[in-house]
Motif scaffolding. Structure first.
Motif, mmCIF file in Angstrom:
data_model
loop_
_atom_site.group_PDB
_atom_site.id
_atom_site.type_symbol
_atom_site.label_atom_id
_atom_site.label_comp_id
_atom_site.label_asym_id
_atom_site.label_seq_id
_atom_site.Cartn_x
_atom_site.Cartn_y
_atom_site.Cartn_z
ATOM 1 N N PRO A 79 1.282 17.652 -8.805
ATOM 2 C CA PRO A 79 0.506 18.878 -8.573
ATOM 3 C C PRO A 79 -0.657 18.625 -7.615
ATOM 4 O O PRO A 79 -1.695 18.107 -8.009
ATOM 5 C CB PRO A 79 0.018 19.273 -9.970
ATOM 6 N N VAL A 80 -0.445 18.990 -6.356
ATOM 7 C CA VAL A 80 -1.501 18.861 -5.353
ATOM 8 C C VAL A 80 -2.239 20.180 -5.152
ATOM 9 O O VAL A 80 -3.260 20.224 -4.480
ATOM 10 C CB VAL A 80 -0.939 18.350 -4.008
ATOM 11 N N SER A 81 -1.689 21.259 -5.722
ATOM 12 C CA SER A 81 -2.438 22.514 -5.799
ATOM 13 C C SER A 81 -3.393 22.436 -6.988
ATOM 14 O O SER A 81 -3.189 21.649 -7.911
ATOM 15 C CB SER A 81 -1.488 23.696 -5.973
ATOM 16 N N GLY A 94 4.922 18.587 -11.758
ATOM 17 C CA GLY A 94 5.525 19.298 -10.651
ATOM 18 C C GLY A 94 4.572 20.107 -9.818
ATOM 19 O O GLY A 94 3.395 20.281 -10.140
ATOM 20 N N GLU A 95 5.132 20.625 -8.743
ATOM 21 C CA GLU A 95 4.409 21.424 -7.767
ATOM 22 C C GLU A 95 5.375 22.464 -7.203
ATOM 23 O O GLU A 95 6.530 22.151 -6.868
ATOM 24 C CB GLU A 95 3.868 20.540 -6.643
ATOM 25 N N ASN A 96 4.903 23.724 -7.130
ATOM 26 C CA ASN A 96 5.662 24.803 -6.506
ATOM 27 C C ASN A 96 7.052 24.940 -7.128
ATOM 28 O O ASN A 96 8.063 25.085 -6.430
ATOM 29 C CB ASN A 96 5.755 24.599 -4.990
ATOM 30 N N ASP A 97 7.112 24.871 -8.456
ATOM 31 C CA ASP A 97 8.341 25.061 -9.235
ATOM 32 C C ASP A 97 9.360 23.938 -9.087
ATOM 33 O O ASP A 97 10.506 24.081 -9.516
ATOM 34 C CB ASP A 97 9.010 26.404 -8.908
ATOM 35 N N VAL A 98 8.963 22.811 -8.502
ATOM 36 C CA VAL A 98 9.820 21.623 -8.462
ATOM 37 C C VAL A 98 9.238 20.620 -9.448
ATOM 38 O O VAL A 98 8.104 20.158 -9.269
ATOM 39 C CB VAL A 98 9.889 21.007 -7.052
ATOM 40 N N GLY A 137 -1.952 20.447 -21.228
ATOM 41 C CA GLY A 137 -2.112 19.653 -20.020
ATOM 42 C C GLY A 137 -2.869 20.405 -18.960
ATOM 43 O O GLY A 137 -3.792 21.183 -19.253
ATOM 44 N N LEU A 138 -2.497 20.182 -17.704
ATOM 45 C CA LEU A 138 -3.084 20.867 -16.555
ATOM 46 C C LEU A 138 -2.032 21.785 -15.951
ATOM 47 O O LEU A 138 -0.881 21.375 -15.749
ATOM 48 C CB LEU A 138 -3.548 19.862 -15.498
ATOM 49 N N ALA A 139 -2.419 23.017 -15.643
ATOM 50 C CA ALA A 139 -1.467 23.970 -15.080
ATOM 51 C C ALA A 139 -2.179 24.916 -14.124
ATOM 52 O O ALA A 139 -3.384 25.151 -14.246
ATOM 53 C CB ALA A 139 -0.792 24.774 -16.198
ATOM 54 N N SER A 140 -1.413 25.469 -13.185
ATOM 55 C CA SER A 140 -1.947 26.511 -12.321
ATOM 56 C C SER A 140 -2.196 27.764 -13.153
ATOM 57 O O SER A 140 -1.488 28.038 -14.122
ATOM 58 C CB SER A 140 -0.971 26.801 -11.176
ATOM 59 N N TYR A 141 -3.201 28.526 -12.767
ATOM 60 C CA TYR A 141 -3.644 29.658 -13.577
ATOM 61 C C TYR A 141 -2.636 30.802 -13.516
ATOM 62 O O TYR A 141 -2.124 31.154 -12.460
ATOM 63 C CB TYR A 141 -5.012 30.139 -13.093
ATOM 64 N N GLN A 142 -2.360 31.377 -14.681
ATOM 65 C CA GLN A 142 -1.485 32.531 -14.796
ATOM 66 C C GLN A 142 -2.285 33.695 -15.354
ATOM 67 O O GLN A 142 -2.879 33.579 -16.427
ATOM 68 C CB GLN A 142 -0.314 32.238 -15.742
ATOM 69 N N ALA A 152 11.794 34.875 -22.650
ATOM 70 C CA ALA A 152 12.745 34.264 -23.584
ATOM 71 C C ALA A 152 12.225 32.970 -24.182
ATOM 72 O O ALA A 152 12.765 32.472 -25.173
ATOM 73 C CB ALA A 152 14.072 34.007 -22.878
ATOM 74 N N GLY A 153 11.184 32.418 -23.584
ATOM 75 C CA GLY A 153 10.586 31.199 -24.118
ATOM 76 C C GLY A 153 11.302 29.922 -23.748
ATOM 77 O O GLY A 153 10.939 28.845 -24.225
ATOM 78 N N THR A 154 12.295 30.018 -22.874
ATOM 79 C CA THR A 154 13.087 28.834 -22.541
ATOM 80 C C THR A 154 12.631 28.143 -21.263
ATOM 81 O O THR A 154 13.211 27.129 -20.874
ATOM 82 C CB THR A 154 14.576 29.207 -22.397
ATOM 83 N N ALA A 155 11.586 28.666 -20.615
ATOM 84 C CA ALA A 155 11.105 28.058 -19.370
ATOM 85 C C ALA A 155 9.657 28.428 -19.135
ATOM 86 O O ALA A 155 9.193 29.503 -19.527
ATOM 87 C CB ALA A 155 11.960 28.520 -18.188
ATOM 88 N N ARG A 156 8.914 27.534 -18.486
ATOM 89 C CA ARG A 156 7.542 27.840 -18.079
ATOM 90 C C ARG A 156 7.595 28.744 -16.857
ATOM 91 O O ARG A 156 8.604 28.791 -16.139
ATOM 92 C CB ARG A 156 6.787 26.549 -17.745
ATOM 93 N N THR A 157 6.483 29.455 -16.608
ATOM 94 C CA THR A 157 6.395 30.279 -15.408
ATOM 95 C C THR A 157 5.267 29.826 -14.482
ATOM 96 O O THR A 157 5.191 30.305 -13.363
ATOM 97 C CB THR A 157 6.188 31.769 -15.757
ATOM 98 N N PHE A 158 4.398 28.945 -14.941
ATOM 99 C CA PHE A 158 3.341 28.457 -14.046
ATOM 100 C C PHE A 158 3.977 27.558 -12.976
ATOM 101 O O PHE A 158 4.919 26.822 -13.235
ATOM 102 C CB PHE A 158 2.242 27.731 -14.820
ATOM 103 N N ASP A 159 3.434 27.620 -11.763
ATOM 104 C CA ASP A 159 4.062 26.952 -10.616
ATOM 105 C C ASP A 159 3.812 25.448 -10.582
ATOM 106 O O ASP A 159 4.703 24.671 -10.220
ATOM 107 C CB ASP A 159 3.543 27.563 -9.305
ATOM 108 N N ASP A 160 2.588 25.035 -10.925
ATOM 109 C CA ASP A 160 2.172 23.647 -10.724
ATOM 110 C C ASP A 160 1.583 23.115 -12.019
ATOM 111 O O ASP A 160 0.895 23.847 -12.741
ATOM 112 C CB ASP A 160 1.113 23.555 -9.606
ATOM 113 N N GLY A 161 1.799 21.830 -12.310
ATOM 114 C CA GLY A 161 1.183 21.294 -13.516
ATOM 115 C C GLY A 161 1.670 19.913 -13.886
ATOM 116 O O GLY A 161 2.602 19.369 -13.291
ATOM 117 N N ILE A 162 0.999 19.368 -14.889
ATOM 118 C CA ILE A 162 1.388 18.099 -15.486
ATOM 119 C C ILE A 162 0.933 18.123 -16.943
ATOM 120 O O ILE A 162 -0.188 18.559 -17.240
ATOM 121 C CB ILE A 162 0.783 16.894 -14.728
#
Length: 250
Positions: free
Chosen positions: A219-221, A170-174, A130-135, A144-154
């Motif tokens: 994701p507005v960022s 989401g945006e900013n980890d929400v 999809g679309l994600a903020s750059y890491q 652990a593979g149980t959660a994403r770490t990028f802040d913004d995306g769809i």
């Protein structure tokens, strides 16, 4: 019955718009991106245990993972392939650092992809399309593979120890999350699509609408195309992506 042919084209312009003479739908009304993986997407035939840049992407493959473009045995031309072997926690990530997408409330947005996961064990791998903020680096998911770490995306996601494929926005980890496919099958192609009408997201599995959410955040960022796959066990596992299409109303 013969198909209807529009010899003078079709337009969605007003009668006073000079682009109404252009015999295609007005390209200035939508921003459209389509990647079919029929050509090189980084500066190498394949990469393993290295980082490669090119064509607007950075690709990172760990020691026992390989990223390349292949033709699927089922006859699909041009598929991105990320395959892992030999060790747990091997991964491949392709991301656009110079991203240029944001979602806008009140503006339509469409995204679709087709992919296949081949897994030794269901729920023993991680994926995002999809679309994600750059890491920077390979820290796209938590260790652990149980959660994403990028802040913004769809896009579409599965995490280690999860057999579902979910839509996230989401945006900013929400984030809002909705299950698109519960207990996906290994070696099966899935088409997943979403349509944001400016307020609600309707999500589809193989061209059938399966649900609608009203996201509290979008994701507005700035975000960009991202493809990620990581093994959750020491076994050969792979992700094949046939295409991604992204379109936003201006």
């Amino acid at each position: 019955m013969a198909p209807k042919r529009f010899f003078n084209g079709i337009t969605n312009n007003t009668s006073s718009d000079p682009l109404g003479a252009l015999e295609v739908l007005d390209p200035t009304k939508w921003i459209v991106y389509h990647e079919d993986f029929c050509g090189p997407i980084f500066n190498a035939n394949s990469i393993n245990n290295t980082t490669s840049t090119g064509n607007g992407y950075i690709a990172i493959a760990s020691a026992n993972a390989t990223i390349n473009v292949v033709t699927d045995a089922g006859g699909l031309n041009g598929c991105l392939k990320i395959v892992t072997t030999a060790a747990d926690n091997e991964s491949g990530l392709i991301q656009a650092p110079a991203a240029g997408w944001v979602l806008t409330s009140g503006k339509k947005f469409i995204m679709e992809t087709s992919f296949e996961i081949t897994a030794a064990t269901i729920a023993q791998n991680e994926m995002f399309i999809g679309l994600a903020s750059y890491q920077t680096g390979a820290n796209f998911f938590a260790t652990a593979g149980t959660a994403r770490t990028f802040d913004d995306g769809i896009g579409w996601i599965t995490t280690d120890a999860d057999a579902d494929i979910d839509l996230i926005c989401g945006e900013n980890d929400v984030y809002e999350t909705a299950t698109v496919k519960a207990t996906y099958a290994t070696g099966v192609w899935y088409k997943m699509s979403l349509y944001y009408d400016g307020t609600n997201i309707t999500y589809y599995l193989d061209d059938v609408a399966v649900g609608t959410i009203t996201p509290s955040v979008i994701p507005v960022s700035v975000v960009g195309p991202a493809f990620y796959f990581k093994s959750g066990e020491a076994a050969i596992q792979s992700l094949l992506v046939d295409y991604i299409t992204i379109a936003k109303q201006r």
